[in-house]
Design a protein around this motif. Structure first.
Motif, PDB file in Angstrom:
ATOM      1  N   TYR A  61     -65.376  -8.724 -34.466  1.00 28.43           N
ATOM      2  CA  TYR A  61     -66.493  -9.649 -34.330  1.00 28.43           C
ATOM      3  C   TYR A  61     -67.814  -8.975 -34.694  1.00 28.43           C
ATOM      4  N   SER A  62     -68.717  -9.765 -35.240  1.00 31.37           N
ATOM      5  CA  SER A  62     -70.085  -9.313 -35.469  1.00 31.37           C
ATOM      6  C   SER A  62     -70.900  -9.602 -34.208  1.00 31.37           C
ATOM      7  N   PRO A  63     -72.093  -9.021 -34.070  1.00 33.71           N
ATOM      8  CA  PRO A  63     -72.927  -9.320 -32.896  1.00 33.71           C
ATOM      9  C   PRO A  63     -73.255 -10.805 -32.758  1.00 33.71           C
ATOM     10  N   GLU A  64     -73.147 -11.562 -33.854  1.00 36.80           N
ATOM     11  CA  GLU A  64     -73.418 -13.006 -33.809  1.00 36.80           C
ATOM     12  C   GLU A  64     -72.200 -13.811 -33.358  1.00 36.80           C
ATOM     13  N   GLY A  65     -71.088 -13.131 -33.072  1.00 38.73           N
ATOM     14  CA  GLY A  65     -69.891 -13.823 -32.614  1.00 38.73           C
ATOM     15  C   GLY A  65     -69.021 -14.357 -33.732  1.00 38.73           C
ATOM     16  N   LEU A  66     -69.216 -13.877 -34.956  1.00 36.17           N
ATOM     17  CA  LEU A  66     -68.424 -14.309 -36.104  1.00 36.17           C
ATOM     18  C   LEU A  66     -67.385 -13.243 -36.444  1.00 36.17           C
ATOM     19  N   VAL A  67     -66.255 -13.680 -36.992  1.00 38.53           N
ATOM     20  CA  VAL A  67     -65.275 -12.718 -37.479  1.00 38.53           C
ATOM     21  C   VAL A  67     -65.858 -12.035 -38.708  1.00 38.53           C
ATOM     22  N   LYS A  68     -65.823 -10.716 -38.728  1.00 41.81           N
ATOM     23  CA  LYS A  68     -66.406  -9.969 -39.838  1.00 41.81           C
ATOM     24  C   LYS A  68     -65.704 -10.309 -41.148  1.00 41.81           C
ATOM     25  N   GLU A  69     -66.469 -10.251 -42.230  1.00 42.78           N
ATOM     26  CA  GLU A  69     -65.972 -10.656 -43.542  1.00 42.78           C
ATOM     27  C   GLU A  69     -64.754  -9.846 -43.967  1.00 42.78           C
ATOM     28  N   SER A  70     -64.749  -8.547 -43.718  1.00 46.45           N
ATOM     29  CA  SER A  70     -63.631  -7.702 -44.142  1.00 46.45           C
ATOM     30  C   SER A  70     -62.339  -8.096 -43.432  1.00 46.45           C
ATOM     31  N   PHE A  71     -62.416  -8.344 -42.128  1.00 44.06           N
ATOM     32  CA  PHE A  71     -61.230  -8.742 -41.367  1.00 44.06           C
ATOM     33  C   PHE A  71     -60.789 -10.146 -41.759  1.00 44.06           C
ATOM     34  N   LEU A  72     -61.756 -11.030 -41.979  1.00 42.61           N
ATOM     35  CA  LEU A  72     -61.446 -12.404 -42.373  1.00 42.61           C
ATOM     36  C   LEU A  72     -60.743 -12.437 -43.724  1.00 42.61           C
ATOM     37  N   GLU A  73     -61.233 -11.657 -44.684  1.00 44.06           N
ATOM     38  CA  GLU A  73     -60.614 -11.617 -46.008  1.00 44.06           C
ATOM     39  C   GLU A  73     -59.193 -11.063 -45.935  1.00 44.06           C
ATOM     40  N   GLU A  74     -58.986 -10.097 -45.052  1.00 45.56           N
ATOM     41  CA  GLU A  74     -57.643  -9.540 -44.869  1.00 45.56           C
ATOM     42  C   GLU A  74     -56.679 -10.613 -44.372  1.00 45.56           C
ATOM     43  N   CYS A  75     -57.124 -11.421 -43.414  1.00 42.60           N
ATOM     44  CA  CYS A  75     -56.284 -12.496 -42.869  1.00 42.60           C
ATOM     45  C   CYS A  75     -56.022 -13.579 -43.905  1.00 42.60           C
ATOM     46  N   ILE A  76     -57.047 -13.955 -44.670  1.00 49.47           N
ATOM     47  CA  ILE A  76     -56.898 -14.990 -45.692  1.00 49.47           C
ATOM     48  C   ILE A  76     -55.935 -14.532 -46.782  1.00 49.47           C
ATOM     49  N   SER A  77     -56.068 -13.280 -47.214  1.00 51.65           N
ATOM     50  CA  SER A  77     -55.186 -12.744 -48.253  1.00 51.65           C
ATOM     51  C   SER A  77     -53.739 -12.726 -47.789  1.00 51.65           C
ATOM     52  N   LEU A  78     -53.538 -12.453 -46.505  1.00 49.42           N
ATOM     53  CA  LEU A  78     -52.186 -12.430 -45.957  1.00 49.42           C
ATOM     54  C   LEU A  78     -51.582 -13.824 -45.972  1.00 49.42           C
ATOM     55  N   TYR A  79     -52.370 -14.828 -45.575  1.00 54.69           N
ATOM     56  CA  TYR A  79     -51.883 -16.202 -45.546  1.00 54.69           C
ATOM     57  C   TYR A  79     -51.585 -16.729 -46.947  1.00 54.69           C
ATOM     58  N   LYS A  80     -52.421 -16.365 -47.900  1.00 59.23           N
ATOM     59  CA  LYS A  80     -52.262 -16.891 -49.253  1.00 59.23           C
ATOM     60  C   LYS A  80     -51.300 -16.065 -50.096  1.00 59.23           C
ATOM     61  N   GLY A  81     -50.778 -14.995 -49.525  1.00 60.02           N
ATOM     62  CA  GLY A  81     -49.827 -14.180 -50.262  1.00 60.02           C
ATOM     63  C   GLY A  81     -50.469 -13.280 -51.290  1.00 60.02           C
ATOM     64  N   LEU A  82     -51.788 -13.065 -51.172  1.00 58.92           N
ATOM     65  CA  LEU A  82     -52.481 -12.211 -52.133  1.00 58.92           C
ATOM     66  C   LEU A  82     -52.366 -10.741 -51.758  1.00 58.92           C
ATOM     67  N   ALA A  83     -52.117 -10.482 -50.483  1.00 63.77           N
ATOM     68  CA  ALA A  83     -51.964  -9.099 -50.032  1.00 63.77           C
ATOM     69  C   ALA A  83     -50.484  -8.741 -50.000  1.00 63.77           C
ATOM     70  N   GLU A  84     -50.203  -7.463 -50.110  1.00 63.54           N
ATOM     71  CA  GLU A  84     -48.816  -7.014 -50.044  1.00 63.54           C
ATOM     72  C   GLU A  84     -48.330  -7.110 -48.604  1.00 63.54           C
ATOM     73  N   TYR A  85     -47.314  -7.917 -48.394  1.00 65.54           N
ATOM     74  CA  TYR A  85     -46.802  -8.137 -47.048  1.00 65.54           C
ATOM     75  C   TYR A  85     -46.171  -6.858 -46.498  1.00 65.54           C
ATOM     76  N   CYS A  86     -46.418  -6.621 -45.244  1.00 63.47           N
ATOM     77  CA  CYS A  86     -45.762  -5.526 -44.543  1.00 63.47           C
ATOM     78  C   CYS A  86     -44.782  -6.157 -43.560  1.00 63.47           C
ATOM     79  N   TYR A  87     -43.511  -6.140 -43.902  1.00 62.07           N
ATOM     80  CA  TYR A  87     -42.500  -6.787 -43.079  1.00 62.07           C
ATOM     81  C   TYR A  87     -41.928  -5.812 -42.052  1.00 62.07           C
ATOM     82  N   PHE A  88     -41.566  -6.360 -40.917  1.00 64.37           N
ATOM     83  CA  PHE A  88     -40.779  -5.606 -39.956  1.00 64.37           C
ATOM     84  C   PHE A  88     -39.541  -6.438 -39.632  1.00 64.37           C
ATOM     85  N   TYR A  89     -38.486  -5.772 -39.232  1.00 63.54           N
ATOM     86  CA  TYR A  89     -37.213  -6.439 -38.981  1.00 63.54           C
ATOM     87  C   TYR A  89     -36.760  -6.149 -37.555  1.00 63.54           C
ATOM     88  N   CYS A  90     -36.466  -7.222 -36.826  1.00 58.97           N
ATOM     89  CA  CYS A  90     -36.035  -7.080 -35.439  1.00 58.97           C
ATOM     90  C   CYS A  90     -34.623  -6.508 -35.384  1.00 58.97           C
TER      91      CYS A  90
END
Length: 284
Positions: A61-90
């Motif tokens: 979080y930023s002091p203004e209570g917003l999710v920081k841009e770097s963390f937000l972009e990481e989450c968006i890339s993961l959802y859209k499949g733009l980032a390399e997935y890191c899978y774990f197996y149970c």
């Protein structure tokens, strides 16, 4: 035409259905899980405390209570499949056990980073790392959509990028309990559930009562009215660990429209996105 809508009970926070293993006491919170020595705002402190360790030592979080841009972009890339997935197996996957799969081989889960907020055992009280636990602070409105998508959710104000909108609340239950409830319900009722799998990678062996889901069919809050939209949604779901006017918000629920074994009935996606994945096939 007369439309019949399912009745639900409004709850501001999620509740435990029965066997879900999420109960804990203050004595269970160790020094590594809280910042008992902090007394001011953790976000503006010169040194970051233990509550930032889940996000690599930097607060999300930023002091203004917003999710920081770097963390937000990481989450968006993961959802859209733009980032390399890191899978774990149970090992001895609980979902495969539920299907009585003889081989019990896990299909793999995406390892997701989650935000850890400060808890009641932390020394800080008016801390900026307490966003979700403060509840809804935006002006939200449930409205009837004109496109045939049923009810929707919008705001009466413009929201800055990275703003917290609402917590998706419902019943926390095991997948066994979820399966039992689905079998008892009418076949004409459609609903989606959320797998609470963000922390699964930390378990060497996941018990049935630890593999949990969130179901908002009978108990929920305003996020149950958020419409699905493929790929280019205006909202993103981020797991958080806690003890424009007339803008219509969408969320990509990650529906696999080719999964014929999913409990949800057949339906046609009406999200209107150019990335729409089409029709949910359902069981034959």
């Amino acid at each position: 035409n007369i439309n019949i809508y399912s009745v639900f009970s409004y709850i501001p926070k999620s509740i435990i259905y029965d066997k879900a293993h999420v109960r804990f006491t203050l004595a269970d919170i160790s020094g590594e899980d809280c910042c008992s020595q902090c007394s001011n705002d953790c976000l503006t402190s010169a040194t970051h405390c233990m509550c930032a360790r889940e996000t690599s030592g930097e607060f999300a979080y930023s002091p203004e209570g917003l999710v920081k841009e770097s963390f937000l972009e990481e989450c968006i890339s993961l959802y859209k499949g733009l980032a390399e997935y890191c899978y774990f197996y149970c090992r001895n996957c609980p979902l495969q056990r539920l299907k009585k799969n003889a081989f019990n081989s896990c299909n793999g889960r995406i390892a997701r980073t989650f935000i850890k907020e400060c808890w009641s055992k932390c020394g800080c009280r008016q801390c900026g790392n307490r966003v979700v636990q403060r509840g809804i602070t935006r002006n939200l409105q449930v409205f009837r959509t004109p496109e045939g998508k049923g009810w929707g959710l919008r705001t009466a104000e413009d929201l800055p990028r990275g703003a917290f909108v609402c917590e998706y609340a419902g019943e926390i239950l095991t997948h066994c309990e979820l399966q039992e409830q689905n079998m008892e319900r009418s076949g004409h009722q459609k609903h989606m559930y959320v797998q609470l799998d963000a922390g699964w990678s930390s378990y060497s062996f996941l018990k049935d009562e630890e593999a949990l889901a969130l179901d908002a069919h009978d108990y929920g809050n305003v996020p149950r009215f958020i419409n699905h939209r493929c790929f280019d949604a205006t909202l993103i779901g981020i797991p958080v660990e806690v003890e424009s006017p007339d803008r219509h918000y969408y969320h990509d629920y990650g529906i696999d429209f080719n999964d014929k074994n999913h409990e949800t009935e057949t339906f046609i996606c009406l999200c209107g996105s150019s990335f729409s994945r089409g029709k949910k096939l359902g069981k034959k």
